[in-house]
Design a protein around this motif. Sequence first.
Motif, PDB file in Angstrom:
ATOM      1  N   VAL A 251      24.663  35.889  47.115  1.00  0.00           N
ATOM      2  CA  VAL A 251      26.075  36.151  46.816  1.00  0.00           C
ATOM      3  C   VAL A 251      26.628  37.082  47.888  1.00  0.00           C
ATOM      4  CG1 VAL A 251      27.731  37.032  45.131  1.00  0.00           C
ATOM      5  CG2 VAL A 251      25.667  35.869  44.349  1.00  0.00           C
ATOM      6  N   LYS A 252      27.207  36.459  48.898  1.00  0.00           N
ATOM      7  CA  LYS A 252      27.795  37.193  50.019  1.00  0.00           C
ATOM      8  C   LYS A 252      29.297  36.924  50.051  1.00  0.00           C
ATOM      9  CE  LYS A 252      23.663  37.047  52.964  1.00  0.00           C
ATOM     10  NZ  LYS A 252      23.478  38.509  53.043  1.00  0.00           N
ATOM     11  N   GLY A 253      30.043  37.922  50.436  1.00  0.00           N
ATOM     12  CA  GLY A 253      31.485  37.734  50.557  1.00  0.00           C
ATOM     13  C   GLY A 253      32.213  37.729  49.226  1.00  0.00           C
ATOM     14  N   ALA A 254      31.702  38.484  48.243  1.00  0.00           N
ATOM     15  CA  ALA A 254      32.485  38.690  47.021  1.00  0.00           C
ATOM     16  C   ALA A 254      33.693  39.550  47.378  1.00  0.00           C
ATOM     17  CB  ALA A 254      31.631  39.377  45.959  1.00  0.00           C
ATOM     18  N   TRP A 255      34.730  39.475  46.551  1.00  0.00           N
ATOM     19  CA  TRP A 255      35.971  40.194  46.854  1.00  0.00           C
ATOM     20  C   TRP A 255      36.087  41.451  45.998  1.00  0.00           C
ATOM     21  CZ3 TRP A 255      38.586  38.947  51.052  1.00  0.00           C
ATOM     22  CH2 TRP A 255      38.432  37.654  51.576  1.00  0.00           C
ATOM     23  N   GLN A 256      36.389  42.560  46.656  1.00  0.00           N
ATOM     24  CA  GLN A 256      36.577  43.853  45.989  1.00  0.00           C
ATOM     25  C   GLN A 256      38.047  44.241  46.090  1.00  0.00           C
ATOM     26  OE1 GLN A 256      33.890  47.278  46.966  1.00  0.00           O
ATOM     27  NE2 GLN A 256      35.790  48.239  47.666  1.00  0.00           N
ATOM     28  N   PHE A 257      38.643  44.651  44.939  1.00  0.00           N
ATOM     29  CA  PHE A 257      40.067  44.997  44.971  1.00  0.00           C
ATOM     30  C   PHE A 257      40.446  45.862  43.778  1.00  0.00           C
ATOM     31  CE2 PHE A 257      39.535  41.029  42.695  1.00  0.00           C
ATOM     32  CZ  PHE A 257      40.373  41.140  41.601  1.00  0.00           C
ATOM     33  N   LYS A 258      41.601  46.502  43.906  1.00  0.00           N
ATOM     34  CA  LYS A 258      42.257  47.218  42.809  1.00  0.00           C
ATOM     35  C   LYS A 258      43.669  46.658  42.685  1.00  0.00           C
ATOM     36  CE  LYS A 258      39.832  51.624  43.632  1.00  0.00           C
ATOM     37  NZ  LYS A 258      40.030  53.072  43.918  1.00  0.00           N
ATOM     38  N   THR A 259      44.191  46.638  41.465  1.00  0.00           N
ATOM     39  CA  THR A 259      45.533  46.116  41.249  1.00  0.00           C
ATOM     40  C   THR A 259      46.520  47.264  41.044  1.00  0.00           C
ATOM     41  OG1 THR A 259      45.388  45.971  38.832  1.00  0.00           O
ATOM     42  CG2 THR A 259      44.525  44.101  40.110  1.00  0.00           C
ATOM     43  N   ASN A 260      47.814  46.936  41.159  1.00  0.00           N
ATOM     44  CA  ASN A 260      48.854  47.927  40.921  1.00  0.00           C
ATOM     45  C   ASN A 260      48.903  48.322  39.448  1.00  0.00           C
ATOM     46  OD1 ASN A 260      49.568  47.720  43.620  1.00  0.00           O
ATOM     47  ND2 ASN A 260      51.080  46.112  43.229  1.00  0.00           N
TER      48      ASN A 260
END
Length: 316
Positions: A251-260
């Motif tokens: 599992v490479k290139g998973a997406w990490q983020f935070k929302t407004n």
Amino acid sequence: MSRSARVWLTAAVMLTVAGCAGQVDLGKSVTNRTTVKAAGSFNDDALRTVDPCGLLADDLLSTIGKKKQGVPDRRGYSECSHSVTDPASGKDIRFVVKVGADLIGAPKQVGKSIAGLGVFETRTSSGCSQTAVTTRGPDHGLVVAAYWDSGDPCDAAIKLLEGVVRTISEGKSKYDDTPGSLVRLNPCAAIDDKSAAAITGATTQKEPDDIRGCRYRTRPAYISVKYTIDFDPGQTARSYSPVKVDLTDKVKGAWQFKTNISPDKCQIEWVHRALSGNRGENVNVSFERDPPDPGQDPCAKAVEAARLVATKLATS
């Protein structure tokens, strides 16, 4: 998100036709719960195998009206919608079916039942939902919502719900048992108790959101694990400037983020298995501490949890 906020959000979801993901081809452990029907087709494990779009089949919808052209619209694993035309008025009736929904605030006593399942009704200015309670503690159920401005949407909804319960009890409308699919997996079994406690800092309680999501909660932190059908998270989260992270060798290139909406919650999402129609079976793992700890990186915690989930899925 607070429990009270989730109560409001759940009520809104029950009677809102959301943007749908279209037609795709999909080609146990946990919780202190009481099952309304001790055996049969209506416990959480069984309901995970039910395809909600199959519940909107021609033979069932034709008992209510003339089915509109096109295929039912899917939203995730457990929600689907479609319309029929009422033969008397010529007006459309829009239906939404949700399987294994989280019933926060469901009444403890209900006035009617279908096949032994307690049923309660919710009316709004725009429609009506009929809900059959399938599990207590947590409260989960089958929800049929109807939107119709030329007749009683509650009558239409209860008629469809009766057909939905009958179809499920007969063992119909099942997802294919496909190796590698997430469809049958319990998200509350994705992380073991010891590992969850190590990440949050204390013993966690497992709180199913519905049959596709689970929170591993302690005060003041929680881990969330959700399985769904959606587009590539790199596209759906693009406005939040996601960054790629590697979880395991596979599992490479998973997406990490935070929302407004939840700036203190860090989310990790990846496509576990590609589907047709530019969709995939996605995994979303998040971590949040409320109030946040300035000395703690929620994304480091989210990645730690996501690695555990990805490793477990590799052997499931």
